[in-house]
Design a protein around this motif. Structure first.
Motif, PDB file in Angstrom:
ATOM      1  N   ALA A 149       6.023   0.356   1.068  1.00 39.42           N
ATOM      2  CA  ALA A 149       7.622   1.768   1.574  1.00 39.42           C
ATOM      3  C   ALA A 149       6.673   1.878   3.452  1.00 39.42           C
ATOM      4  O   ALA A 149       7.247   1.462   4.247  1.00 39.42           O
ATOM      5  CB  ALA A 149       7.939   2.506   1.182  1.00 39.42           C
ATOM      6  N   GLN A 150       5.554   2.266   3.079  1.00 37.49           N
ATOM      7  CA  GLN A 150       4.445   2.532   4.784  1.00 37.49           C
ATOM      8  C   GLN A 150       5.042   0.915   5.614  1.00 37.49           C
ATOM      9  O   GLN A 150       5.765   1.588   6.782  1.00 37.49           O
ATOM     10  CB  GLN A 150       3.146   2.719   4.570  1.00 37.49           C
ATOM     11  N   THR A 151       5.102  -0.583   4.993  1.00 33.06           N
ATOM     12  CA  THR A 151       4.867  -0.864   6.036  1.00 33.06           C
ATOM     13  C   THR A 151       5.971  -1.282   6.573  1.00 33.06           C
ATOM     14  O   THR A 151       6.489  -1.442   7.483  1.00 33.06           O
ATOM     15  CB  THR A 151       4.331  -2.449   5.309  1.00 33.06           C
ATOM     16  N   ALA A 152       7.094  -1.088   5.597  1.00 37.04           N
ATOM     17  CA  ALA A 152       8.294  -1.479   5.720  1.00 37.04           C
ATOM     18  C   ALA A 152       8.793  -0.728   7.120  1.00 37.04           C
ATOM     19  O   ALA A 152       9.328  -0.809   7.587  1.00 37.04           O
ATOM     20  CB  ALA A 152       9.896  -1.083   4.914  1.00 37.04           C
ATOM     21  N   ASN A 153       8.822   0.534   6.903  1.00 38.91           N
ATOM     22  CA  ASN A 153       8.708   1.798   7.379  1.00 38.91           C
ATOM     23  C   ASN A 153       8.506   2.097   9.087  1.00 38.91           C
ATOM     24  O   ASN A 153       9.100   1.438  10.405  1.00 38.91           O
ATOM     25  CB  ASN A 153       8.512   3.292   7.152  1.00 38.91           C
ATOM     26  N   ARG A 154       7.170   1.039   9.094  1.00 38.11           N
ATOM     27  CA  ARG A 154       6.448   0.705  10.582  1.00 38.11           C
ATOM     28  C   ARG A 154       6.958  -0.307  11.012  1.00 38.11           C
ATOM     29  O   ARG A 154       7.177  -0.292  12.731  1.00 38.11           O
ATOM     30  CB  ARG A 154       5.298   0.275  10.489  1.00 38.11           C
TER      31      ARG A 154
END
Length: 627
Positions: A529-534
C-alpha cells in the motif's frame, strides 16, 4: 529520460541508414507536429493580416524575419507577442506564444490550410482574459496539455512554487525516437554490429533499441501509438519511455456521458484508442500499421482498397473468421460504385469535426444502427448523408436490405442511455454487461462505472471477482468501484490490487485506501500500500499545473482529516482556475466547519470578484447576509 538509460541522438542521425523511412517521415504530420517558425514552416498570412473576433482585433506581421502577433485579446492590451512555435500542418496550423519565460500558450486563432484564412477555434466564445479557458489560461497551456504528443523526449518540468515551466525536449516534432526509443545504443550497434556484444542499458533488445516491433506483437505497436492517440490522464511528467506499457503511464477515459454517445460513438474529442477498443478489428488482432504506413502516417491504400485488403472475396489469411465475399459492390453498400456514399468509411467510420475544421473518423468500425437513433437519439451514418430523411426511414431501408441482420440485436446503448438519465435502477442490466466476457473491456468497464451510484452490497459482491480479471481496464474499474464500500472494508477489498502488475490498477487501489483503516491486513500488504501510494503521489506531482489535480489533493486531505491542507489545495485550484466554483465552495465550507467565518466571507468575496453572477456563490452571499 530514466537515469542510466540511452540518450537521444536525433532523427537526422537515422537518415544515413534508414533513408527511405526518413524521407517518408520527414513529410509527415508527425515530423511537422511542432516546428520552429520560419518561411518554410509558417503557412498563415503574416503580411499585416488582420482578424477580428467578437470585437477583438489581432494582426499578424513579420519583422526582421521574425513572426509577431499584435492582439487586443489579452489583459492590458493591445500587446505585441512573438511567435515561438508552429503547431501542426493540416488541416489547420496553430501558433505558439511564450507569454512568460518558459510558458508556451497556443493561440485560439488558427490558420485554415484549405480555405487559406484565419479563423477562431471557438467562434461563439468571448472569454475574458482571466478565464482559465482563455487562450492564455491553464487549459490552453502547450507545456501541460499538448507538448508531450508534439515532441520527442519531452519533460514538462513544472515548478509549482513559481508556477513556471522549465520544459525540455530531445526534439520538437514526433521524431524517430518517439516511437523506437532513444537510439544511443542502437547507433553503436549499427556502427559495429559484429563486435557489438550487448547494450549496457536494461530493457534494450539485441539491436540496442527499447521497442521491439514484430508481426507477433500487435499490442506493442498499438500501445505505442495510443499513448498520444487517446483521451487519457497521464501519470508521468512528460513522454514515458517508448516501449513502456500504456496502462503503466495513463488512465484511459471510459465511455462516459459527454465524451461518447451511449452506444460508444465519438462525441467529444476522444481521438482513437477508446473507439478502436470497441471494434471487432481490435479483438481479431488488427493493428494500426495494417491501415496506416507507420513512417508517413498516411493510409496504405486509396479509397476502399484500404478495406478490401481484408474485406473481399479473397479475404486475408490472418483473419480466418472473416466472411469472404464482395464488400465493395452495390450488392453490399447499395450505392453507386465510386461515389462518396459507396466508400466503406462513409458507413462504418462516421466523421465528426473538431477544432472547427478538423474531421476525425470513428475507429470503432460499427454497423449503422438508425433503429437506435429512433429509440435513443444516437447518431447514425445513414442520416449523416441523408439529412433530409428521418432515422425511421433509414431503419426501414436497412430492415428491407438486410432482413436477417444480426446487427439489430439488443445493444448496450439501450442500458447505458437509460442508466445515464436515471440515478436508480438498471443494476441487473449493467451487471450483465459488466460480467459478460464477450463485451469489449472498455464497455464492461463503463458499465461498472455506471454502477458506482448503484453500488449496493449485492452489486459489490458480484463484481468483486473482476478485480482479478485479465483485462486491465476492467480490473481498474472494478477496483475504483470499491470506493462505495464502507471505509473499514475497502483496504481488504483492494489488497490484491495493490500488487497488480499494472500501475493504473495499483494507483486505482491506492485511491481507495485513503482514510481506510488496514483492518485484517498483514504487514506485507501494508508495504504494498505504501508503494502504491507513492506511485499515486508521483502521478499527482506530475500534474500540479492542472487545477483539477489540486481538487483531488484537497479531497484526499479531507479524507485524512487535514482541513488546513485541504484549504491550501483548493486555494491552489482556484489560483489556477478562478472559475472553478467547486474549489471556492469547498474552501468556504471548510472555513465554516472550522467556525472561521471571517475567512469564509473573505473567500466568498474573492470568489465573487472572479464569478460575480454565479448562482451558487450568490446563494452563499444571501446566507451570510441573513446571519
Amino acid at each position: 529520460m530514466a537515469q542510466g538509460g540511452p540518450e537521444y541522438v536525433g532523427s537526422q542521425t537515422c537518415q544515413s541508414c534508414h533513408d527511405g523511412a526518413y524521407d517518408a517521415w520527414s513529410g509527415s504530420h508527425h515530423a511537422q507536429a511542432w516546428m520552429e517558425p520560419s518561411e518554410t514552416t509558417v503557412s498563415g498570412d503574416f503580411n499585416d493580416a488582420v482578424f477580428e473576433h467578437q470585437g477583438r482585433k489581432t494582426r499578424f506581421f513579420v519583422k526582421d524575419g521574425r513572426y509577431f502577433i499584435e492582439t487586443t485579446d489579452v489583459s492590458d492590451g493591445p500587446k505585441v507577442l512573438e511567435v515561438t512555435g508552429v503547431g501542426g500542418i493540416a488541416p489547420l496550423q496553430q501558433y505558439l506564444i511564450e507569454t512568460e519565460p518558459g510558458r508556451q500558450q497556443s493561440l485560439d486563432i488558427a490558420w485554415d490550410q484549405e480555405e487559406k484564412r484565419w479563423y477562431h477555434l471557438y467562434p461563439d466564445q468571448k472569454l475574458p482574459s482571466n478565464d482559465a479557458f482563455h487562450w492564455s489560461g491553464p487549459y490552453k497551456n502547450w507545456n501541460a496539455r499538448c507538448a508531450e504528443c508534439h515532441a520527442t523526449g519531452f519533460e514538462k518540468n513544472y515548478q509549482p512554487r513559481e508556477r513556471r515551466y522549465q520544459s525540455t525536449q530531445a526534439e520538437i516534432g514526433v521524431g524517430c525516437e518517439a516511437c523506437h526509443g532513444p537510439a544511443e545504443a542502437h547507433l553503436k550497434w549499427a556502427q559495429a554490429p559484429q563486435s557489438y556484444a550487448s547494450s549496457p542499458f536494461p530493457g534494450t533488445n539485441e539491436a540496442g533499441l527499447l521497442v521491439s516491433f514484430s508481426e507477433n506483437a500487435a499490442e506493442t505497436e498499438i500501445q505505442q501509438c495510443t499513448g498520444c492517440h487517446s483521451r487519457r490522464e497521464p501519470f508521468q511528467d512528460g513522454n514515458p519511455m517508448p516501449g513502456s506499457p500504456y496502462h503503466d503511464n495513463y488512465r484511459l477515459s471510459l465511455l462516459r456521458d459527454g465524451l461518447y454517445h451511449a452506444d460508444g460513438q465519438i462525441l467529444d474529442e476522444v481521438y482513437v484508442y477508446g473507439s478502436f477498443l470497441q471494434s471487432r478489428m481490435y479483438d481479431k488482432g488488427v493493428r494500426c500499421s495494417d491501415c496506416h504506413e507507420p513512417h508517413s502516417a498516411s493510409l496504405k491504400a486509396a479509397g476502399n482498397a484500404i478495406c478490401t485488403q481484408c474485406h473481399s472475396e479473397a479475404g486475408n489469411s490472418r483473419f480466418s473468421s472473416l466472411e469472404t465475399k464482395s464488400y465493395d459492390d452495390p450488392s453490399h453498400h447499395f450505392h453507386e460504385t465510386g461515389s462518396e456514399s459507396a466508400q466503406c468509411k462513409s458507413c462504418h467510420m462516421i466523421e465528426r469535426t473538431y477544432m472547427g475544421i478538423d474531421g476525425r473518423r470513428d475507429h470503432s468500425f460499427r454497423v449503422p444502427r438508425p433503429d437506435l437513433s429512433v429509440s435513443l437519439g444516437t447518431p447514425n451514418a445513414c442520416s449523416d448523408c441523408h439529412a433530409d430523411k428521418t432515422a425511421s426511414w433509414a431503419a426501414a431501408v436497412l430492415e428491407e436490405k438486410f432482413p436477417q441482420s444480426p446487427h439489430r440485436r439488443p445493444h448496450f446503448a439501450e442500458v447505458f442511455s437509460a442508466a445515464r438519465k436515471a440515478p436508480d435502477g438498471f443494476e441487473d442490466d449493467l451487471l450483465e454487461i459488466a460480467l459478460h466476457a464477450e463485451f469489449p473491456g472498455i464497455v464492461r468497464a463503463s458499465a461498472i462505472d455506471l454502477l458506482r451510484a448503484r453500488a449496493t452490497p449485492g452489486v459489490l459482491a458480484k463484481l468483486e471477482p473482476l478485480i482479478a480479471n485479465e483485462n486491465t481496464i476492467v480490473r481498474e474499474a472494478a477496483v475504483s468501484l470499491q470506493s462505495q464500500r464502507p471505509a473499514d472494508e475497502r483496504f481488504a477489498a483492494v489488497a490484491d490490487a495493490l500488487n497488480d502488475p499494472v500501475q493504473s490498477v495499483r494507483i486505482a487501489a491506492a485511491r481507495q485506501i485513503i482514510g481506510a483503516p488496514p483492518i485484517g491486513v498483514d504487514e506485507s500488504t501494508q508495504r504494498s500500500a505504501q508503494t502504491a501510494n507513492r506511485e499515486w503521489q508521483a502521478a499527482l506531482i506530475a500534474k500540479l499545473d492542472f487545477p483539477e489535480t489540486h481538487t483531488v489533493i484537497g479531497g484526499t486531505a479531507l479524507a485524512l482529516r487535514n482541513p488546513q491542507a485541504a484549504v491550501r489545495a483548493f486555494q491552489e485550484a482556484t489560483n489556477l482556475d478562478a472559475q472553478l466554483i467547486d474549489g471556492w465552495v469547498m474552501q468556504i465550507r471548510i472555513h465554516m466547519a472550522l467556525r472561521d467565518f471571517a475567512a469564509a466571507q473573505f473567500t466568498l468575496q474573492k470568489a465573487l470578484v472572479a464569478n460575480p453572477t454565479d448562482p451558487v456563490l450568490l446563494d452563499f452571499k444571501r446566507q451570510f447576509t441573513q446571519q
